[in-house]
Design a protein around this motif. Structure first.
Motif, PDB file in Angstrom:
ATOM      1  N   TYR A  38      -7.400 -11.546  -7.073  1.00  0.00           N
ATOM      2  CA  TYR A  38      -6.531 -10.052  -7.093  1.00  0.00           C
ATOM      3  C   TYR A  38      -8.221 -10.436  -7.972  1.00  0.00           C
ATOM      4  O   TYR A  38      -8.335 -11.414  -9.111  1.00  0.00           O
ATOM      5  CB  TYR A  38      -5.420 -10.421  -8.079  1.00  0.00           C
ATOM      6  N   CYS A  39      -8.899  -9.348  -8.361  1.00  0.00           N
ATOM      7  CA  CYS A  39      -9.551  -8.586  -9.745  1.00  0.00           C
ATOM      8  C   CYS A  39      -8.743  -7.408 -10.623  1.00  0.00           C
ATOM      9  O   CYS A  39      -7.735  -6.474  -9.825  1.00  0.00           O
ATOM     10  CB  CYS A  39     -10.434  -9.010  -8.846  1.00  0.00           C
ATOM     11  N   VAL A  40      -9.508  -7.324 -11.192  1.00  0.00           N
ATOM     12  CA  VAL A  40      -8.784  -6.762 -11.866  1.00  0.00           C
ATOM     13  C   VAL A  40     -10.443  -5.754 -13.002  1.00  0.00           C
ATOM     14  O   VAL A  40     -10.822  -7.057 -13.404  1.00  0.00           O
ATOM     15  CB  VAL A  40      -7.960  -7.005 -13.796  1.00  0.00           C
ATOM     16  N   PHE A  41      -9.959  -4.490 -13.264  1.00  0.00           N
ATOM     17  CA  PHE A  41     -11.877  -4.547 -13.924  1.00  0.00           C
ATOM     18  C   PHE A  41     -11.216  -3.259 -14.510  1.00  0.00           C
ATOM     19  O   PHE A  41      -9.920  -2.964 -15.114  1.00  0.00           O
ATOM     20  CB  PHE A  41     -12.295  -2.921 -12.573  1.00  0.00           C
ATOM     21  N   GLU A  42     -11.680  -3.418 -16.060  1.00  0.00           N
ATOM     22  CA  GLU A  42     -11.686  -3.018 -17.561  1.00  0.00           C
ATOM     23  C   GLU A  42     -12.304  -1.433 -17.329  1.00  0.00           C
ATOM     24  O   GLU A  42     -13.192  -0.825 -16.636  1.00  0.00           O
ATOM     25  CB  GLU A  42     -12.328  -3.495 -18.430  1.00  0.00           C
ATOM     26  N   THR A  43     -11.609  -0.112 -17.322  1.00  0.00           N
ATOM     27  CA  THR A  43     -11.880   1.326 -17.356  1.00  0.00           C
ATOM     28  C   THR A  43     -11.621   1.384 -18.475  1.00  0.00           C
ATOM     29  O   THR A  43     -10.590   0.965 -19.787  1.00  0.00           O
ATOM     30  CB  THR A  43     -10.871   1.974 -16.890  1.00  0.00           C
ATOM     31  N   ALA A  44     -11.859   2.464 -19.097  1.00  0.00           N
ATOM     32  CA  ALA A  44     -12.093   3.173 -20.650  1.00  0.00           C
ATOM     33  C   ALA A  44     -10.331   3.783 -20.860  1.00  0.00           C
ATOM     34  O   ALA A  44      -9.717   3.636 -21.621  1.00  0.00           O
ATOM     35  CB  ALA A  44     -12.465   4.576 -20.727  1.00  0.00           C
ATOM     36  N   GLY A  45      -9.491   3.936 -19.214  1.00  0.00           N
ATOM     37  CA  GLY A  45      -8.340   4.428 -20.102  1.00  0.00           C
ATOM     38  C   GLY A  45      -7.553   3.253 -19.748  1.00  0.00           C
ATOM     39  O   GLY A  45      -6.933   2.234 -20.269  1.00  0.00           O
ATOM     40  N   VAL A  46      -6.766   3.313 -18.545  1.00  0.00           N
ATOM     41  CA  VAL A  46      -5.859   2.070 -17.584  1.00  0.00           C
ATOM     42  C   VAL A  46      -7.194   0.876 -17.452  1.00  0.00           C
ATOM     43  O   VAL A  46      -8.010   1.112 -16.556  1.00  0.00           O
ATOM     44  CB  VAL A  46      -4.970   2.733 -16.711  1.00  0.00           C
ATOM     45  N   LEU A  47      -5.922  -0.268 -16.812  1.00  0.00           N
ATOM     46  CA  LEU A  47      -6.825  -1.312 -15.835  1.00  0.00           C
ATOM     47  C   LEU A  47      -6.567  -0.924 -14.258  1.00  0.00           C
ATOM     48  O   LEU A  47      -5.536  -0.411 -14.216  1.00  0.00           O
ATOM     49  CB  LEU A  47      -6.506  -2.231 -16.138  1.00  0.00           C
ATOM     50  N   LEU A  48      -7.707  -0.891 -13.721  1.00  0.00           N
ATOM     51  CA  LEU A  48      -7.570  -0.576 -12.098  1.00  0.00           C
ATOM     52  C   LEU A  48      -7.772  -2.337 -11.743  1.00  0.00           C
ATOM     53  O   LEU A  48      -8.802  -3.089 -11.571  1.00  0.00           O
ATOM     54  CB  LEU A  48      -8.797  -0.485 -12.237  1.00  0.00           C
ATOM     55  N   SER A  49      -6.901  -2.067 -10.988  1.00  0.00           N
ATOM     56  CA  SER A  49      -6.837  -3.743 -10.113  1.00  0.00           C
ATOM     57  C   SER A  49      -6.990  -3.907  -8.133  1.00  0.00           C
ATOM     58  O   SER A  49      -6.513  -2.631  -8.324  1.00  0.00           O
ATOM     59  CB  SER A  49      -5.245  -4.296 -10.572  1.00  0.00           C
ATOM     60  N   LEU A  50      -7.309  -4.355  -7.702  1.00  0.00           N
ATOM     61  CA  LEU A  50      -7.350  -4.286  -6.603  1.00  0.00           C
ATOM     62  C   LEU A  50      -6.523  -5.375  -6.154  1.00  0.00           C
ATOM     63  O   LEU A  50      -6.574  -6.803  -6.600  1.00  0.00           O
ATOM     64  CB  LEU A  50      -8.786  -4.537  -5.892  1.00  0.00           C
ATOM     65  N   TYR A  51      -5.335  -5.672  -5.269  1.00  0.00           N
ATOM     66  CA  TYR A  51      -4.741  -6.799  -4.732  1.00  0.00           C
ATOM     67  C   TYR A  51      -4.751  -6.552  -2.892  1.00  0.00           C
ATOM     68  O   TYR A  51      -4.871  -5.468  -2.677  1.00  0.00           O
ATOM     69  CB  TYR A  51      -3.179  -6.181  -4.892  1.00  0.00           C
ATOM     70  N   PRO A  52      -4.707  -7.815  -2.205  1.00  0.00           N
ATOM     71  CA  PRO A  52      -4.590  -7.900  -0.898  1.00  0.00           C
ATOM     72  C   PRO A  52      -3.553  -7.051  -0.572  1.00  0.00           C
ATOM     73  O   PRO A  52      -2.051  -7.084  -1.092  1.00  0.00           O
ATOM     74  CB  PRO A  52      -4.338  -8.716  -0.790  1.00  0.00           C
ATOM     75  N   LEU A  53      -4.156  -6.135   0.478  1.00  0.00           N
ATOM     76  CA  LEU A  53      -2.622  -5.360   1.035  1.00  0.00           C
ATOM     77  C   LEU A  53      -0.800  -5.727   1.240  1.00  0.00           C
ATOM     78  O   LEU A  53      -0.469  -5.048   0.786  1.00  0.00           O
ATOM     79  CB  LEU A  53      -3.681  -4.001   1.843  1.00  0.00           C
ATOM     80  N   GLN A  54      -1.846  -7.235   1.975  1.00  0.00           N
ATOM     81  CA  GLN A  54      -0.646  -7.017   2.378  1.00  0.00           C
ATOM     82  C   GLN A  54       0.642  -8.448   1.585  1.00  0.00           C
ATOM     83  O   GLN A  54       1.864  -8.164   1.934  1.00  0.00           O
ATOM     84  CB  GLN A  54      -0.943  -8.453   3.435  1.00  0.00           C
ATOM     85  N   GLU A  55      -0.404  -8.413   0.742  1.00  0.00           N
ATOM     86  CA  GLU A  55       0.291  -9.045  -0.928  1.00  0.00           C
ATOM     87  C   GLU A  55       1.618  -7.668  -1.303  1.00  0.00           C
ATOM     88  O   GLU A  55       2.228  -8.298  -1.355  1.00  0.00           O
ATOM     89  CB  GLU A  55      -0.528  -9.516  -1.725  1.00  0.00           C
ATOM     90  N   LEU A  56       0.862  -6.811  -0.968  1.00  0.00           N
ATOM     91  CA  LEU A  56       1.274  -5.307  -1.848  1.00  0.00           C
ATOM     92  C   LEU A  56       2.636  -5.433  -0.907  1.00  0.00           C
ATOM     93  O   LEU A  56       3.244  -4.729  -1.487  1.00  0.00           O
ATOM     94  CB  LEU A  56       0.411  -4.266  -1.889  1.00  0.00           C
ATOM     95  N   ALA A  57       2.824  -5.004   0.287  1.00  0.00           N
ATOM     96  CA  ALA A  57       3.084  -4.681   0.991  1.00  0.00           C
ATOM     97  C   ALA A  57       4.295  -6.142   0.946  1.00  0.00           C
ATOM     98  O   ALA A  57       5.435  -5.688   0.755  1.00  0.00           O
ATOM     99  CB  ALA A  57       3.015  -5.111   2.768  1.00  0.00           C
ATOM    100  N   ASN A  58       4.033  -7.202   0.804  1.00  0.00           N
ATOM    101  CA  ASN A  58       4.542  -8.413   0.764  1.00  0.00           C
ATOM    102  C   ASN A  58       5.853  -8.111  -0.603  1.00  0.00           C
ATOM    103  O   ASN A  58       7.152  -8.139  -1.053  1.00  0.00           O
ATOM    104  CB  ASN A  58       4.593  -9.526   0.802  1.00  0.00           C
ATOM    105  N   ASP A  59       5.096  -7.795  -1.792  1.00  0.00           N
ATOM    106  CA  ASP A  59       5.831  -7.416  -3.253  1.00  0.00           C
ATOM    107  C   ASP A  59       7.100  -6.032  -2.781  1.00  0.00           C
ATOM    108  O   ASP A  59       7.707  -6.576  -3.568  1.00  0.00           O
ATOM    109  CB  ASP A  59       4.641  -6.786  -4.396  1.00  0.00           C
ATOM    110  N   SER A  60       5.966  -5.390  -2.335  1.00  0.00           N
ATOM    111  CA  SER A  60       6.754  -3.593  -2.977  1.00  0.00           C
ATOM    112  C   SER A  60       7.602  -3.683  -1.704  1.00  0.00           C
ATOM    113  O   SER A  60       8.639  -2.955  -1.767  1.00  0.00           O
ATOM    114  CB  SER A  60       5.848  -2.894  -2.567  1.00  0.00           C
ATOM    115  N   GLY A  61       8.221  -4.508  -0.324  1.00  0.00           N
ATOM    116  CA  GLY A  61       8.801  -4.778   0.744  1.00  0.00           C
ATOM    117  C   GLY A  61       8.061  -3.103   1.124  1.00  0.00           C
ATOM    118  O   GLY A  61       9.369  -2.798   2.523  1.00  0.00           O
ATOM    119  N   ILE A  62       6.685  -2.737   1.008  1.00  0.00           N
ATOM    120  CA  ILE A  62       6.931  -1.321   2.372  1.00  0.00           C
ATOM    121  C   ILE A  62       5.502  -1.754   2.990  1.00  0.00           C
ATOM    122  O   ILE A  62       4.457  -2.742   2.667  1.00  0.00           O
ATOM    123  CB  ILE A  62       5.857  -0.880   0.773  1.00  0.00           C
ATOM    124  N   ASP A  63       5.587  -1.525   3.970  1.00  0.00           N
ATOM    125  CA  ASP A  63       5.232  -1.584   5.759  1.00  0.00           C
ATOM    126  C   ASP A  63       3.857  -0.624   5.590  1.00  0.00           C
ATOM    127  O   ASP A  63       3.767   0.986   6.335  1.00  0.00           O
ATOM    128  CB  ASP A  63       5.403  -1.720   6.712  1.00  0.00           C
TER     129      ASP A  63
END
Length: 143
Positions: A38-63
């Motif tokens: 997992y990684c999170v990048f600093e930006t001037a506004g929001v934080l931008l994160s990169l998360y494995p797509l399969q983990e995001l699918a597991n977390d959200s319940g979306i295929d």
């Protein structure tokens, strides 16, 4: 009342190490919370994160369809301070491995824009808006 703020934008990554390298090549700094998975990048506004797509699918319940060929329907934007920075930023993105899908050009609304895709086809706009106002951190507060 729902707080009216966007604090974190997460991109579901098909290939996290490859996508991480792209954003590192842009010169973006990661936060201490980043790890191998997992990684999170600093930006001037929001934080931008990169998360494995399969983990995001597991977390959200979306295929999700795990394909680099799909272009996101959401556009992220990098707003810059002057029109010349649109061109310079597009050059840096290209050098880092991004694909410019609209070369820098003047916009009908008076600004200057370009569009690019990151290595997993997440769509980004590079924009100079002559009416944009930024705070002391560089976050756009209005336009």
């Amino acid at each position: 009342m729902v707080p009216n703020r966007v604090s974190l934008v997460t991109i579901g990554a098909v290939n996290l190490p490859e996508l991480r390298k792209f954003y590192q090549k842009l010169g973006w700094s990661e936060t201490a919370i980043s790890s191998d998975s997992y990684c999170v990048f600093e930006t001037a506004g929001v934080l931008l994160s990169l998360y494995p797509l399969q983990e995001l699918a597991n977390d959200s319940g979306i295929d999700f369809t795990a394909s680099k060929d799909v272009v996101s329907r959401i556009t992220l934007a990098i707003n810059v301070d002057n029109p010349e920075q649109v061109d310079l930023t597009a050059t840096e993105v290209r050098t880092a491995g991004g694909r410019i899908v609209r070369e820098p050009s003047n916009a009908s609304w008076g600004g200057r824009i370009a569009y690019f895709l990151d290595p997993e086809n997440n769509l980004w706009e590079i924009a100079w808006n002559p009416t944009a106002i930024f705070d002391e951190r560089g976050a756009m507060i209005t336009f």
